[in-house]
Design an enzyme around this catalytic site. Sequence first.
Site, PDB file in Angstrom:
ATOM      1  N   ASP A  58       0.845  -1.192   0.000  1.00  0.00           N
ATOM      2  CA  ASP A  58       0.000   0.000   0.000  1.00  0.00           C
ATOM      3  C   ASP A  58       0.881   1.243   0.000  1.00  0.00           C
ATOM      4  O   ASP A  58       1.833   1.342   0.785  1.00  0.00           O
ATOM      5  CB  ASP A  58      -0.871  -0.036   1.261  1.00  0.00           C
ATOM      6  N   THR A  97      -6.259   6.458  -0.300  1.00  0.00           N
ATOM      7  CA  THR A  97      -5.234   6.255  -1.332  1.00  0.00           C
ATOM      8  C   THR A  97      -4.797   7.563  -1.975  1.00  0.00           C
ATOM      9  O   THR A  97      -3.602   7.862  -2.057  1.00  0.00           O
ATOM     10  CB  THR A  97      -5.758   5.283  -2.404  1.00  0.00           C
ATOM     11  N   THR A 121      -5.500  13.637 -13.467  1.00  0.00           N
ATOM     12  CA  THR A 121      -6.570  13.492 -14.445  1.00  0.00           C
ATOM     13  C   THR A 121      -7.144  14.844 -14.839  1.00  0.00           C
ATOM     14  O   THR A 121      -7.107  15.804 -14.050  1.00  0.00           O
ATOM     15  CB  THR A 121      -7.702  12.616 -13.858  1.00  0.00           C
ATOM     16  N   ASP A 122      -7.718  14.905 -16.034  1.00  0.00           N
ATOM     17  CA  ASP A 122      -8.403  16.130 -16.449  1.00  0.00           C
ATOM     18  C   ASP A 122      -9.709  16.336 -15.686  1.00  0.00           C
ATOM     19  O   ASP A 122     -10.288  17.426 -15.708  1.00  0.00           O
ATOM     20  CB  ASP A 122      -8.662  16.130 -17.953  1.00  0.00           C
ATOM     21  N   GLU A 123     -10.182  15.310 -14.962  1.00  0.00           N
ATOM     22  CA  GLU A 123     -11.441  15.437 -14.239  1.00  0.00           C
ATOM     23  C   GLU A 123     -11.362  16.418 -13.077  1.00  0.00           C
ATOM     24  O   GLU A 123     -12.398  16.841 -12.544  1.00  0.00           O
ATOM     25  CB  GLU A 123     -11.924  14.065 -13.771  1.00  0.00           C
ATOM     26  N   TYR A 148     -14.042  11.128  -6.295  1.00  0.00           N
ATOM     27  CA  TYR A 148     -12.815  10.745  -7.008  1.00  0.00           C
ATOM     28  C   TYR A 148     -12.047  11.965  -7.484  1.00  0.00           C
ATOM     29  O   TYR A 148     -10.880  12.167  -7.147  1.00  0.00           O
ATOM     30  CB  TYR A 148     -13.149   9.828  -8.195  1.00  0.00           C
ATOM     31  N   SER A 150     -12.326  15.065  -6.734  1.00  0.00           N
ATOM     32  CA  SER A 150     -11.941  16.005  -5.680  1.00  0.00           C
ATOM     33  C   SER A 150     -10.706  15.516  -4.928  1.00  0.00           C
ATOM     34  O   SER A 150      -9.847  16.321  -4.541  1.00  0.00           O
ATOM     35  CB  SER A 150     -13.096  16.255  -4.716  1.00  0.00           C
ATOM     36  N   THR A 151     -10.590  14.197  -4.725  1.00  0.00           N
ATOM     37  CA  THR A 151      -9.391  13.692  -4.049  1.00  0.00           C
ATOM     38  C   THR A 151      -8.174  13.757  -4.972  1.00  0.00           C
ATOM     39  O   THR A 151      -7.052  13.971  -4.499  1.00  0.00           O
ATOM     40  CB  THR A 151      -9.586  12.261  -3.531  1.00  0.00           C
ATOM     41  N   LYS A 152      -8.373  13.611  -6.269  1.00  0.00           N
ATOM     42  CA  LYS A 152      -7.245  13.806  -7.191  1.00  0.00           C
ATOM     43  C   LYS A 152      -6.827  15.271  -7.216  1.00  0.00           C
ATOM     44  O   LYS A 152      -5.635  15.586  -7.258  1.00  0.00           O
ATOM     45  CB  LYS A 152      -7.614  13.324  -8.599  1.00  0.00           C
ATOM     46  N   LYS A 187     -14.625  -0.670 -17.695  1.00  0.00           N
ATOM     47  CA  LYS A 187     -14.496   0.639 -18.328  1.00  0.00           C
ATOM     48  C   LYS A 187     -15.166   0.643 -19.699  1.00  0.00           C
ATOM     49  O   LYS A 187     -15.327  -0.387 -20.347  1.00  0.00           O
ATOM     50  CB  LYS A 187     -13.023   1.038 -18.438  1.00  0.00           C
ATOM     51  N   PRO A 190     -13.257  -1.004 -23.229  1.00  0.00           N
ATOM     52  CA  PRO A 190     -13.097  -2.469 -23.182  1.00  0.00           C
ATOM     53  C   PRO A 190     -14.390  -3.223 -22.903  1.00  0.00           C
ATOM     54  O   PRO A 190     -14.556  -4.355 -23.362  1.00  0.00           O
ATOM     55  CB  PRO A 190     -12.072  -2.680 -22.061  1.00  0.00           C
ATOM     56  N   GLY A 273     -24.430  11.834 -12.288  1.00  0.00           N
ATOM     57  CA  GLY A 273     -23.411  12.873 -12.321  1.00  0.00           C
ATOM     58  C   GLY A 273     -22.459  12.763 -13.497  1.00  0.00           C
ATOM     59  O   GLY A 273     -21.288  13.135 -13.393  1.00  0.00           O
TER      60      GLY A 273
END
Length: 332
Positions: A58, A97, A121-123, A148, A150-152, A187, A190, A273
């Site tokens: 981890d 994480t 990420t671009d998000e 997701y 927001s944490t990135k 995803k 795929p 969303g």
Amino acid sequence: MATLLVTGGAGFIGSNFVHHVVAHTDHRVVVLDKLTYAGNRASLDGLPADRVELVVGDIADADLVDALFARVDAVVHYAAESHNDNSLHDPRPFLDTNIIGTYTLLEAARRHDRRLHHISTDEVYGDLELDDPRRFTESTPYNPSSPYSSTKAGSDLLVRAWVRSFGVRATISNCSNNYGPYQHVEKFIPRQITNVIRGIRPKLYGAGENVRDWIHADDHSSAVLTILDKGEIGQTYLIGADGEKDNKEVVELILSLFGQSPDAYDHVTDRPGHDLRYAIDSTKLRTELGWTPAYQDFETGLKATIDWYRDNEAWWAPAKDGVEAFYASKGQ
């Protein structure tokens, strides 16, 4: 020869990077991966044992991270919880994480004075309207829309702060949506490819108008190596290949490349969303560091990706039935 620590190197984008490093450099790679559902030992199969080592652990384990930093020359940080829908169901792993894990790496980089590149990420920028002529740039304000993203965004800001406050030698890249080998069948691309291989009709969320700026994972890898080699410490670089396509176009192209009718798909319930559009302006990366993507045509990259999934059913088949059962329970 350098030794790179690659966090999340058994995941989709991370494993593609490890393969790229082995193919295009003489570096050694130590992979640190927790091997959650998104990590797969098989994604590293065939790589030379004298150049690639897998450590299962981890990134929030400070003692393990410290020991690994002492052994390597530089770190490329891919490890992340990254599934938007999962973050809506249970945000806590994303904090553990993406925030605490990144903090742990930054503190190790600070103690050992190691070069670190942070994959984002671009998000973090939110989304754009479908008719908005703009693209995201390095100066676009952050506007994340999920636990997701927001944490990135938070992890990006931690990297910037550790560079400024403690002199950590770090860079950041924010990339658009990746496609290519070793991507989990949950995803979008795929899932549709493996549906067609299995004789299942592809599924299109809502009206299929949502736009993503697609880039082949091998081009993402070459961009990261370029930034690691030439990037200016403290800088952020956006990675994109001018691959804007709406989801309807992508499904129809997949069907066409299989020789099937482009309308042979089903509409399913839209994702909660669901961001409308992402678009990357990678001018800074191209002009300042001289990077260009190899897959400048989305159709060519998608055909190569279809060929990989056709040839590697043993890699994706174990997860396929469970993924389809899960989506069916949600009407998707």
